[in-house]
Scaffold this active site. Structure first.
Site, PDB file in Angstrom:
ATOM      1  CB  ALA A 125      -0.932  -0.001   1.217  1.00 45.22           C
ATOM      2  CG  MET A 126       2.045   5.473  -1.698  1.00 47.74           C
ATOM      3  SD  MET A 126       3.663   5.411  -0.893  1.00 47.74           S
ATOM      4  CE  MET A 126       3.974   7.162  -0.655  1.00 47.74           C
ATOM      5  CD  GLU A 127       3.536   6.216   3.086  1.00 53.86           C
ATOM      6  OE1 GLU A 127       4.698   6.609   3.284  1.00 53.86           O
ATOM      7  OE2 GLU A 127       3.283   5.092   2.618  1.00 53.86           O
ATOM      8  CD  GLU A 171       0.184   1.978   3.860  1.00 57.39           C
ATOM      9  OE1 GLU A 171       0.657   3.099   3.602  1.00 57.39           O
ATOM     10  OE2 GLU A 171       0.890   0.956   3.932  1.00 57.39           O
ATOM     11  CG  HIS A 200       2.851   5.800   6.737  1.00 52.81           C
ATOM     12  ND1 HIS A 200       4.127   6.093   7.161  1.00 52.81           N
ATOM     13  CD2 HIS A 200       2.914   4.550   6.191  1.00 52.81           C
ATOM     14  CE1 HIS A 200       4.932   5.071   6.895  1.00 52.81           C
ATOM     15  NE2 HIS A 200       4.218   4.121   6.316  1.00 52.81           N
ATOM     16  CD  GLU A 239       7.219   2.608   5.068  1.00 53.49           C
ATOM     17  OE1 GLU A 239       6.356   1.852   5.572  1.00 53.49           O
ATOM     18  OE2 GLU A 239       6.926   3.518   4.286  1.00 53.49           O
TER      19      GLU A 239
END
Length: 845
Positions: free
Chosen positions: A257-259, A291, A294, A313
């Site tokens: 995933a990407m935050e 996520e 973040h 991370e």
């Protein structure tokens, strides 16, 4: 021009202050390219000076700086040079960009289930300039205004709340200041589920062909999302700062995933299309919590430069497991962390490519990813868990709050974070930082016992630093004295030296098992004395504490990984204890790890068929003992399917005949069986094609590619090789699927010689991989495609040569180093534990 240098980034940040981005994207120009127009406002501290924009375009139509044209022909090496800057500046760049298929930039995917197109933006790490011209570094933040033109049947979303202003026209709300690597746009005919919590609008999006599954799973996703919001609001004392919260489950995503603030992107494998286990639900919950962490640590407060990427991370990794364990139904999250994430990290930390958690040089942006691995995630999270235990949890959280408050919407460093914890705790962390964050390797811990007549006279915790390590790493941990599943005593220890006396154990009867790190609180390899080792199977069966069982398994797996324990002993322990393991995280992860790493790898080839039979038998016994409709039955059936050589059973299961009820009708299970049949050479290409015709989904397409590549025929291998290294255009997911299947089955079918002939070609072809699949996917490709089952010293030598080759990128070399370490460990295990009767040519190279 290569990757942005840190010195260049520092000079640019010293020169300019950003005030605004206005971005307009035209996604209605066809499937190959899109239009990009950006206007950036910025101030210059030294009028008359020069700087540059980052831009990766198919073509540049126009560039204007303060009303003056800049010749597009001067754009070179991804840079737009701007001279004669004024105190206040406006630059406008109009360009044509290319959609990508490597999971970076603006990725465009086609769902084979219905032919519909989906777009999502991935600006990390340096992919932003392939979407719009920008000052691409994490410490240059600005608010964003974004407008998007798209096909009329698409929806559009991004970091700010989206409003459709006309057919095919969308305007997004102005964002708070963002780093470029957080900016995203998602567009396409996505299906959506909506909700609201605590004043925060919530959305979940997925491609249309998964709409039914999303509707069935939305409640669990929303529940975890809401629970995570409540937990972070209580813990951090800062309201979520990004307005709405969308979660896009997107196809062909490179990472988990990407935050992106307000618009998280996740791989759409997390929306399960068929049968799934509790562990898979836990993993999704953990990713959601990760996520969201973040949104505060990483997005609200962002690292100054990429060398602190690990801290982003590590913090999210730590916080996700803490949140999932304390705020959701998945209370076993720390068990899952120990068996899945820490086991991964230990392997990296024991390898020749080990490195400190922090302090790794990142002279340019790209080099930050060289040491981005299980140490950055699992070991870093373990270090933060130790930090909380070392200073006290209240002081740790107070430090986190101070860090977030003091640096909101700005940038900070590791020193800033640790300084906040020092201020909150009143303790100096200088020595702790050196020992935990700036040293590498795994400490070994054991209990040295002197006893007489079955009574302990003296006991010490012994901490042995890794070879060449500085030593002195403090550990907060617990030691268990266990007999017949009963914990007779638990000793809490804060160890600051290599030997710590355990006065609580003196005078007590010697237990069957003395287990260091019984609660899995620290990062270390637990060494068991012979008496304890002899009791592990009995204690695994008798213990009711899942963390105790985890600690035992961790000691066993580490022992085999370091060559101290015969891998067959681990297989036998699995066969004896696994069928009764009640915690899904332990059960599921162990079955995957042991079946993947032991037969035909750590276990000599001549003994591997017997080892696989032990695993298959364990799966069958578990199937016979559990409810056939339960997720436990699904896990057991998956193990049997992956290890069986029974052609009749596999044929029946492939046809959905006499399957366990938990797997009945499940297409993903069908493909697992077909892949196994392909590996063994029990089916032909036409059989794979028939299975493909019954499943035209994206998952089915990828499974088809993997199965075709696994067929042990010269025709299949030639086809797969041409796909991977020829001129065929593949998405990153297609390439990974074929890579996964290529060397599968080595040692189990008659094609060993055929496959062996491709090994040297594999290493020679590696320089092509990043160019074809992109840097992020290239590392996964190498890990997936590496001929792990060809356990020969000649393969190890070829890998070393490839690592030394300047033709390979740093990421490819790193993936090769990790794969080589696994191969070297297999060579050691096979040489050390092979009997004369089981010697096989592959152990002698």
């Amino acid at each position: 021009m290569g990757s942005l240098l840190r010195t260049e980034a520092e000079a640019r940040a010293d020169l300019i202050d950003l005030t605004s981005y206005d971005v307009a994207l035209d996604l209605d120009q066809g499937a190959e390219t899109f239009g990009s127009e950006v206007t950036i406002g910025f101030d210059c501290r030294e009028p008359g000076a020069s700087t540059f924009l980052d831009l990766e375009a198919v073509s540049v139509i126009s560039i204007t700086l303060n009303g003056e044209d800049i010749d597009p022909a001067t754009v070179a090496d991804r840079r737009v040079t701007m001279a004669g800057l004024a105190p206040h500046n406006t630059v406008r760049v109009v360009s044509v960009m290319r959609y990508r298929q490597d999971g970076e930039g603006l990725h465009r995917a086609v769902d084979p289930a219905d032919g519909r197109h989906y777009v999502y933006g991935m600006s990390f790490l340096d992919a932003g300039p392939s979407i719009f011209a920008c000052f691409d570094q994490p410490d240059l933040k600005a608010p964003y205004d974004v407008r998007v033109r798209a096909p009329h049947d698409w929806i559009v979303a991004g970091n700010g709340a989206a409003e459709r202003t006309a057919p095919g026209e969308w305007t997004l709300a102005t964002t708070p200041p963002l780093s470029t690597y957080f900016v995203t746009i998602c567009a396409g005919p996505y299906a959506v589920e909506t909700d609201e919590h605590d004043g925060i609008p919530l959305g979940i999006y997925v491609r249309a062909s998964l709409a039914k599954q999303l509707a069935e799973q939305r409640d669990d996703i929303f529940e975890v999302t809401k629970q995570s919001f409540d937990y972070y609001h209580r813990l951090f004392g800062i309201r979520y700062p990004w307005g709405k919260y969308d979660q896009f489950f997107v196809p062909e995503f490179n990472a988990g995933a990407m935050e992106n603030p307000g618009c998280v992107t996740l791989r759409d494998d997390y929306v399960f299309r068929g049968a799934h286990t509790r562990t898979e639900l836990l993993t999704r919950a953990n990713t959601i919590a990760h996520e969201m962490a973040h949104m505060w640590f990483g997005d609200l407060v962002t690292m100054q430069w990429w060398d602190d990427l690990w801290l982003n991370e590590s913090f999210a990794e730590y916080m996700a497991h803490r949140t999932t364990a304390e705020a959701t139904q998945y209370t076993e999250a720390w068990v899952d962390f120990g068996i899945s994430r820490k086991t991964w990290g230990y392997g990296v930390d024991r390898s020749p490519s080990t490195h400190p958690i922090a302090g790794a040089s990142a002279p340019d942006a790209e080099s930050a990813l060289t040491n981005f691995d299980g140490i950055s995630y699992a070991k870093g999270a373990s270090a933060l868990r130790q930090l909380a235990a070392y200073v006290g949890d209240d002081a740790f959280i107070a430090g986190v709050r101070k860090h977030l408050t003091d640096n909101s919407f700005g940038n900070a460093t590791m020193s800033d974070f640790l300084g906040a914890v020092e201020a909150a705790s009143g303790r100096s962390l200088t020595e702790w930082t050196e020992a935990w964050l700036r040293s590498s390797g795994v400490d070994e811990i054991s209990v040295d016992v002197h006893e007489r007549d079955g009574v302990i006279e003296r006991a010490e915790l012994v901490v042995t630093p890794p070879e060449g390590g500085a030593g002195g790493r403090p550990h907060v941990l617990e030691i268990g004295a266990i007999s017949d599943g009963h914990e007779e005593r638990r000793v809490s220890v804060q160890s600051d030296t290599t030997r710590t006396t355990l006065t609580e154990l003196a005078g007590a009867p010697r237990p069957k098992l003395l287990l260091p790190n019984v609660s899995d609180l620290t990062w270390a390899t637990s060494l068991l004395d012979e008496r304890s080792l002899d009791s592990v199977v009995e204690e695994l069966a008798a213990s009711e504490d899942p963390l105790t069982r985890l600690a035992i398994w961790s000691a066993l797996l580490s022992g085999a990984d370091t060559g101290r324990i015969d891998p067959i002993r681990v297989v036998e322990a699995f066969g004896a204890a696994w069928p009764q393991e009640p915690v899904p995280s332990l059960s599921d992860t162990l079955s995957g790890r042991v079946r993947t790493l032991y037969p035909y790898r750590l276990v000599p080839h001549a003994d591997s068929a017997d080892a696989s039979a032990v695993l298959q038998d364990a799966g069958r016994r578990r199937l016979a003992s559990v409810d056939g409709t339960s997720p436990s039955a699904l896990t057991a059936a998956r193990l049997v399917a992956a290890t069986s050589t029974d052609a009749n059973l596999l044929s029946q299961w492939a046809s959905d005949v006499d399957r366990p009820a938990a797997a009945a009708g499940d297409q993903d299970f069908s493909w697992a069986v077909v892949a196994r049949q392909a590996e063994l050479g029990q089916i032909a290409s036409a059989d794979v094609d028939r299975a493909a015709a019954a499943d035209e989904s994206l998952s089915g397409h990828l499974a088809t590619l993997r199965s075709r590549a696994a067929l042990p025929t010269e025709e299949a291998k030639t086809w797969a090789w041409d796909q991977l290294f020829g001129t065929v255009d593949l998405s990153n997911y297609e390439g990974l699927a074929i890579a996964q299947g290529f060397f599968a089955g080595y040692g189990e079918n008659a094609a060993a010689e055929l496959l062996r002939s491709y090994v040297d070609q594999f290493f020679a072809a590696l320089p092509i991989v990043p160019k074809k699949f992109g840097d992020m996917a290239a590392e996964k490709f190498v890990l997936m495609a590496f001929p792990h089952r060809v356990v020969e010293r000649a393969v190890a030598d070829a890998a070393r040569t490839a690592i030394d080759s300047s033709d390979n990128t740093a990421g490819v070399r790193r993936a090769l180093a990790d794969s080589l370490d696994r191969l070297d460990r297999a060579l050691v295990a096979q040489d050390r534990y092979s009997t004369a009767a089981s010697k096989h040519p592959t152990t002698e190279g």
